[in-house]
Design an enzyme around this catalytic site. Structure first.
Site, PDB file in Angstrom:
ATOM      1  N   ASP A 405       0.848  -1.181   0.000  1.00  0.00           N
ATOM      2  CA  ASP A 405       0.000   0.000   0.000  1.00  0.00           C
ATOM      3  C   ASP A 405       0.893   1.243   0.000  1.00  0.00           C
ATOM      4  O   ASP A 405       2.101   1.152   0.221  1.00  0.00           O
ATOM      5  CB  ASP A 405      -0.898  -0.032   1.240  1.00  0.00           C
ATOM      6  N   GLU A 408       2.583   4.818  -4.232  1.00  0.00           N
ATOM      7  CA  GLU A 408       2.506   5.662  -5.442  1.00  0.00           C
ATOM      8  C   GLU A 408       3.839   6.371  -5.763  1.00  0.00           C
ATOM      9  O   GLU A 408       4.067   6.566  -6.962  1.00  0.00           O
ATOM     10  CB  GLU A 408       1.382   6.704  -5.281  1.00  0.00           C
ATOM     11  N   ASP A 483      -8.873   3.739  -2.434  1.00  0.00           N
ATOM     12  CA  ASP A 483      -9.727   4.186  -1.324  1.00  0.00           C
ATOM     13  C   ASP A 483     -11.034   4.775  -1.828  1.00  0.00           C
ATOM     14  O   ASP A 483     -11.214   6.005  -1.916  1.00  0.00           O
ATOM     15  CB  ASP A 483      -8.986   5.208  -0.468  1.00  0.00           C
TER      16      ASP A 483
END
Length: 799
Positions: A405, A408, A483
């Site tokens: 997670d 990015e 999300d």
């Protein structure tokens, strides 16, 4: 867009006249008087690569996206020069290169234009960062539609849209919000029943304008790097998707349990709470294969540690969960806490593995542990080291899979939400700034994680999940859509995102069922489960800030509906596993939007809701509250209503009844759908029979069933079972032929055929040309017969 007012008057430069041509085997070089070189590489007759250099110099030819095993080789190549153009011809396409402008036109051999330059390639010098802003504009063909681009929360058809690729943490993102977590710069054009694809392999921030600024122009550009794109000719969409997926790769087969139902939350802790949740699944007989541990299992959010207060003996807990059929999946983020007493931090610092700012110091940013440094996953030494960190988590403690997670990469408390652009990266020996490495960072983290999990879970198969990805990430990892929010709009978004990802070469995808932010009501949760069980990756995940989101959290009625659909997922596991085999082997998308399924029907070009699950099941979720049904478009052909067995003729829109306990679900006539018995987790029971639901058709249809040992790598040595069935139906006759491949011996001995829509009463059955007494077939109400799995031809006649 090439005429973007921000760029238009800042000094665009263009190629001029071609003065030199050179051919080196499959590579063609066209050089202009002002130092532009166009390199065209013929990878296959229908796959061409276009690279443009300025100042007579190409950048080093390196890509993280391209699969080393991609198929190459062509049948025909011929180059002819005329007074005005060069003509390049393969056995599939003809390319015209204008001598004066280097503009390109691509057509099929009948002269139908597929794709052509408007201004074509041009560039602008970037005085702030160096290098060029590289640009390409194409003519939008008449009635052209556009699809693909991976993770975009917008309409399936991108006509009139502008999007950009810059992987970004977007908590509670909205419809049409740009950009999101993934960067997949691949799109397909469709016009005049001709489909093509274009992959702009450039990891800098890139932009795509699909006739948004000017209705007759489609353009794409990037903040740096080269104009480097691949062209794929169909003419059918499945051909394009397969070619692109072959170029960027497919994953290995997953263990079968990965295709089961997964339960997650931010966060399940302490151990007692984890056990309560897993026990309730078993008590309520709701199938589930995996339980997830979010960041709170760690000591102070330090990766590769355990909070001993919450989990005093993680190895024992993981084993006990395993004994009850639950595989444990743990989260790992890229941020490593700055802490001299933290062993992971110290190892990375000692080896100089952290990303650095442009002027030398380590890049620092706040994430969950506080101040963090970040490994440079574009460095192969860092990836190798990172893989070793999984020895304890996977090899010793027994966690079965890892979820990456925040990669990015996400950084808190800064406006850009990510690294400063001056951060430096190794880029596998091609040093660069974060401008170039940003979009690939998450993929390289997932790649390093994949290598570690694969090493320590061996001889079992690895399973990795990533939030951020670039083209080619599908070789290493699955993903989810980030999300999202517990709203009806986000149910629509999840449906569109997953369809789009599958069209973009990345099929192993799902959404946070029920929504990550906020909390759904029972109706929304039930409808989302009904959609989610038809997504390749099926997981409930939520922030936990707004309430519980387990299947039993919304009352008895919803619990029963959720159980019913999760059980359906487990029944369909052999069908789903076969879908994955087709994806792994041939690049076939696991979910097909209707336009991919039938591009000749223009009614499919703007449909967003309906999709084909695999090759023979039509699904259309209910996406609004208080609905007892919905209107939907049924594609051409004949289809069986799964719930009522009514047959309908497609090619038109119709009302379909679907109360809260149903989803519009149809089976293609002629299909043979394999089913397992319901099990609480994969491996709970031995599969003693395979049910084959046969949907009668006058005519012929082919179906496939793939099975193997459900884990391990023996399937790569031919130890699999691939059964191809050919159904032929006539007014008083049904013939099913079986063709077998592979050396795996399935545990069951018989098939149970359930015959749907049979228009006659069975009076005679022959198996491999030998008549069989009806009493020996366990004939049940003229609908069910049982025969040995090794038959070659089943011949049923009636009256």
């Amino acid at each position: 867009m090439i005429t973007n007012t921000e760029l238009e008057y800042k000094g665009n430069l263009y190629p001029n006249k071609i003065v030199d041509f050179l051919q080196e085997a499959d590579k063609l070089f066209f050089t202009t008087a002002n130092g532009v070189i166009l390199q065209i590489t013929i990878l296959r007759d229908s796959v061409l690569r276009f690279r443009y250099a300025t100042e007579n110099v190409f950048e080093p030819d390196f890509s993280y996206a391209i699969n080393d095993d991609a198929g190459i080789g062509y049948n025909h190549l011929n180059v002819v020069k005329t007074d005005t153009e060069y003509i390049v011809e393969t056995s599939k396409v003809r390319v015209l290169i204008d001598i004066n402008t280097v503009r390109v036109q691509i057509s099929d051999l009948d002269g139908n234009i597929i794709n052509e330059d408007e201004l074509g390639f041009h560039w602008e010098e970037n005085y702030e960062y160096g290098g060029n802003v590289v640009k390409m504009s194409k003519i939008t063909q008449s009635a052209e539609s556009f699809y693909g681009m991976g993770d975009k929360a917008t309409h399936s058809n991108l006509k009139g849209k502008r999007v950009n690729n810059w992987a970004m943490d977007q908590y509670a993102f909205g419809k049409d919000q740009e950009p999101l977590y993934k960067a997949i710069p691949f799109y397909m054009g469709l016009h005049n029943n001709i489909a093509y694809g274009l992959f702009f392999d450039n990891t800098f921030r890139s932009y795509f304008d699909f006739a948004h600024e000017r209705r007759n122009v489609t353009s794409f550009w990037a903040d740096g790097g080269e104009m480097n794109y691949y062209f794929f000719y169909g003419p059918k969409m499945p051909d394009v998707v397969k070619s692109y997926t072959d170029l960027t790769g497919t994953p290995e087969m997953p263990p079968l349990w990965v295709l089961g139902f997964h339960q997650s939350k931010w966060s399940y802790y302490p151990e007692k709470r984890v056990k309560e949740v897993t026990k309730k699944f078993r008590d309520l007989k709701i199938p589930c294969d995996a339980i997830y541990l979010d960041i709170d299992y760690m000591e102070g959010f330090r990766c590769f540690t355990w909070n001993n207060n919450y989990f005093p003996n993680p190895k024992k807990m993981v084993q006990e969960l395993s004994d009850d059929g639950f595989k444990t999946v743990a989260i790992i983020d890229p941020g490593i806490k700055v802490d001299k007493d933290y062993w992971v931090y110290q190892q990375a610092k000692d080896n100089d593995f952290f990303c650095k700012r442009g002027d030398g110091p380590y890049m620092r940013g706040k994430v969950w542990p506080g101040e963090c440094n970040f490994p440079d996953f574009t460095n192969p030494d860092v990836r190798e080291w990172w893989a070793t960190l999984y020895k304890e988590l996977i090899g010793d403690i027994g966690v079965k899979a890892v979820w990456n997670d925040m990669n990015e990469p996400a950084v808190m408390e800064v406006p850009t939400k990510t690294f400063p652009l001056d951060v430096r990266h190794d880029y596998d020996g091609h040093p660069c700034s974060h401008r170039k490495a940003h979009n690939i960072y998450g993929t390289q983290m997932a790649r390093a994680t994949y290598e570690g999990v694969k090493k320590y879970v061996y001889p079992k198969r690895p399973f990795v999940i990533t939030r951020s990805a670039y083209s080619g990430a599908q070789r290493f990892t699955s993903t989810w859509t980030g999300d999202n929010v517990a709203t009806w709009e986000h149910l629509w978004i999840a449906n569109v995102q997953v369809q789009r990802m599958c069209m973009s070469g990345f099929s192993f995808v799902g959404s946070d069922i029920g929504g990550f932010a906020e909390q759904p009501n029972g109706e929304l949760f039930a409808r989302w489960i009904q959609l989610g069980i038809f997504h390749p990756f099926c997981r409930v995940h939520s922030s936990g800030d707004h309430g519980d989101q387990e299947p039993w959290s919304f009352g008895t009625e919803v619990t029963n509906i959720v159980r019913k659909f999760i059980e359906l997922r487990y029944q369909l596991l052999p069908y789903l596993y076969t879908m994955f085999w087709n994806y792994h082997k041939d690049g076939t998308p696991m979910i097909q939007p209707l336009v991919h399924y039938d591009q000749e029907d223009t009614q499919t070009h703007f449909r967003t809701d309906e999709f084909i699950f695999g090759k023979q099941i039509l699904v259309c979720p209910v996406q609004e509250p208080n609905a007892q049904g919905r209107r939907m478009y049924v594609p051409r052909g004949k289809w069986y209503n799964y719930w009522t067995e009514e047959t309908i003729v497609g090619g038109k829109e119709r009302w379909v009844i679907a109360d809260i306990d149903k989803i519009p679900l149809f089976i293609k006539e002629g299909a043979i759908i394999p089913k397992y018995p319901v099990q609480q987790y994969v491996g709970e029971i031995e599969i003693t029979e395979l049910v084959l639901d046969v949907y009668f058709k006058i005519g012929s249809e082919s179906s496939t069933v793939y099975e193997d040992g459900q884990d391990g790598f023996d399937y790569k040595k031919g130890r699999y079972s691939l059964r191809k069935f050919r159904l032929r139906g006539k007014e008083n006759e049904l013939i099913i032929q079986q063709f077998k491949d592979g050396s795996f011996i399935t545990p069951y001995k018989n098939f149970t055929f359930k015959l749907h829509g049979l228009p006659f009463k069975i009076v005679n059955v022959e198996v491999d040309n030998e008549k069989v007494a009806l009493k020996d077939l366990k004939l049940n109400g003229n609908n069910t017969i049982e025969i040995c799995k090794d038959f070659t031809e089943l011949h049923i006649t009636g009256e």
